[in-house]
Design a protein around this motif. Structure first.
Motif, short mmCIF file in Angstrom:
data_model
loop_
_atom_site.label_atom_id
_atom_site.label_comp_id
_atom_site.label_asym_id
_atom_site.label_seq_id
_atom_site.Cartn_x
_atom_site.Cartn_y
_atom_site.Cartn_z
N THR A 88 0.84 -1.20 0.00
CA THR A 88 0.00 0.00 0.00
C THR A 88 0.88 1.26 0.00
OG1 THR A 88 -0.10 0.15 2.41
CG2 THR A 88 -1.75 -1.23 1.34
N THR A 108 -2.27 0.80 -4.50
CA THR A 108 -2.31 -0.39 -3.66
C THR A 108 -2.31 -1.59 -4.60
OG1 THR A 108 -3.52 0.71 -1.88
CG2 THR A 108 -3.64 -1.69 -1.96
N CYS A 201 -10.16 -7.66 0.90
CA CYS A 201 -8.84 -7.47 1.51
C CYS A 201 -8.07 -6.37 0.82
CB CYS A 201 -8.04 -8.78 1.45
SG CYS A 201 -8.59 -10.07 2.57
N ASP A 204 -9.90 -2.97 1.53
CA ASP A 204 -9.70 -2.57 2.93
C ASP A 204 -8.29 -2.05 3.16
OD1 ASP A 204 -12.28 -3.32 3.47
OD2 ASP A 204 -11.77 -5.21 4.44
N ALA A 205 -7.31 -2.71 2.53
CA ALA A 205 -5.92 -2.25 2.68
C ALA A 205 -5.75 -0.86 2.10
CB ALA A 205 -4.97 -3.24 2.01
N GLU A 206 -6.41 -0.61 0.98
CA GLU A 206 -6.32 0.71 0.35
C GLU A 206 -7.00 1.76 1.23
OE1 GLU A 206 -6.75 4.21 -1.87
OE2 GLU A 206 -8.44 3.06 -1.09
N ALA A 207 -8.10 1.39 1.85
CA ALA A 207 -8.88 2.34 2.63
C ALA A 207 -8.15 2.78 3.90
CB ALA A 207 -10.23 1.74 3.00
N VAL A 208 -7.35 1.89 4.50
CA VAL A 208 -6.68 2.23 5.77
C VAL A 208 -5.26 2.71 5.53
CG1 VAL A 208 -8.03 0.56 7.05
CG2 VAL A 208 -5.82 -0.14 6.13
N ARG A 209 -4.87 2.91 4.26
CA ARG A 209 -3.52 3.35 3.93
C ARG A 209 -3.17 4.64 4.69
NH1 ARG A 209 -2.09 7.26 1.06
NH2 ARG A 209 -4.16 7.53 0.17
#
Length: 209
Positions: A88, A108, A201, A204-209
């Protein structure tokens, strides 16, 4: 000094020399553009502006002619069961092929290796994003090229890429002038295109970067 360091230094010097020659050779043309808008490029503060502009324009597409897939040739044995790999916050800058203005953002990137497959070093995900971006581009094409490279060069069950970028051509000098607007594109291949859990997955990883 190790040979590889000397080679890297020679390459860097050669690149700078190419940029300097490009700046000198193109400055006549880059001077004509602001002059056509009534901007004087002959006073003390702007005399070197055309040369600087030419150097910037020469650097922006410096990935043209390179093959980013070469970064995927070095692989390592995997350990255990296949695990989802996600990188990310990969920053990139490109130049819009439609307006010749920059756009920049974050990527990401994820892939799911096949059972027993070799894997790449995680830094290679950043390298292929940045090299595909370093040429006249569209955001959509960058994402498609990244996932295509992963699927074509590696033994993976799928690959995904999410790009989020701000475009100067959209935000400032023309069109909507949408300050602060971002464009998000999603690019999915293989298992990422049909497995909702994998997609979640990645997103979500992109959103919490």
């Amino acid at each position: 000094m190790p040979h590889c360091s000397q080679g890297s230094r020679r390459c860097a010097v050669a690149t700078e020399n190419q940029v300097e020659r490009a700046g000198v050779g193109a400055s006549t043309h880059t001077c004509a553009l602001p002059n056509s808008f009534g901007i004087n490029c002959e006073d003390e503060s702007t005399r070197n502006a055309p040369r600087r502009l030419a150097r910037v324009l020469h650097r922006l597409p410096n990935g043209t002619g390179r093959n980013p897939k070469r970064h995927l040739r070095i692989t390592f044995p995997s350990v255990g069961e296949p695990r989802l790999i996600i990188a990310t916050g990969i920053t990139f800058t490109s130049v819009c092929e439609h307006h010749v203005l920059p756009f920049s953002g974050h990527a990401t990137v994820g892939c799911l290796p096949s059972p027993g497959a070799f894997v790449i070093g995680i830094s290679k995900l950043a390298r292929i994003v940045r090299e595909y971006a370093a040429r006249p581009q569209t955001q959509e094409r960058i994402g498609e090229q990244v996932v295509a490279a992963l699927v074509d060069c590696l033994d993976v069950q799928g690959a995904g890429c999410v790009l989020r970028a701000s475009h100067v051509c959209m935000a400032r000098p023309r069109g909507a002038r949408a300050q602060g607007a971002h464009v998000t594109t999603e690019h999915l291949r293989g298992a990422f295109s049909y497995d909702a859990a994998l997609r979640d997955c990645l997103f979500d990883a992109e959103a919490v970067r």
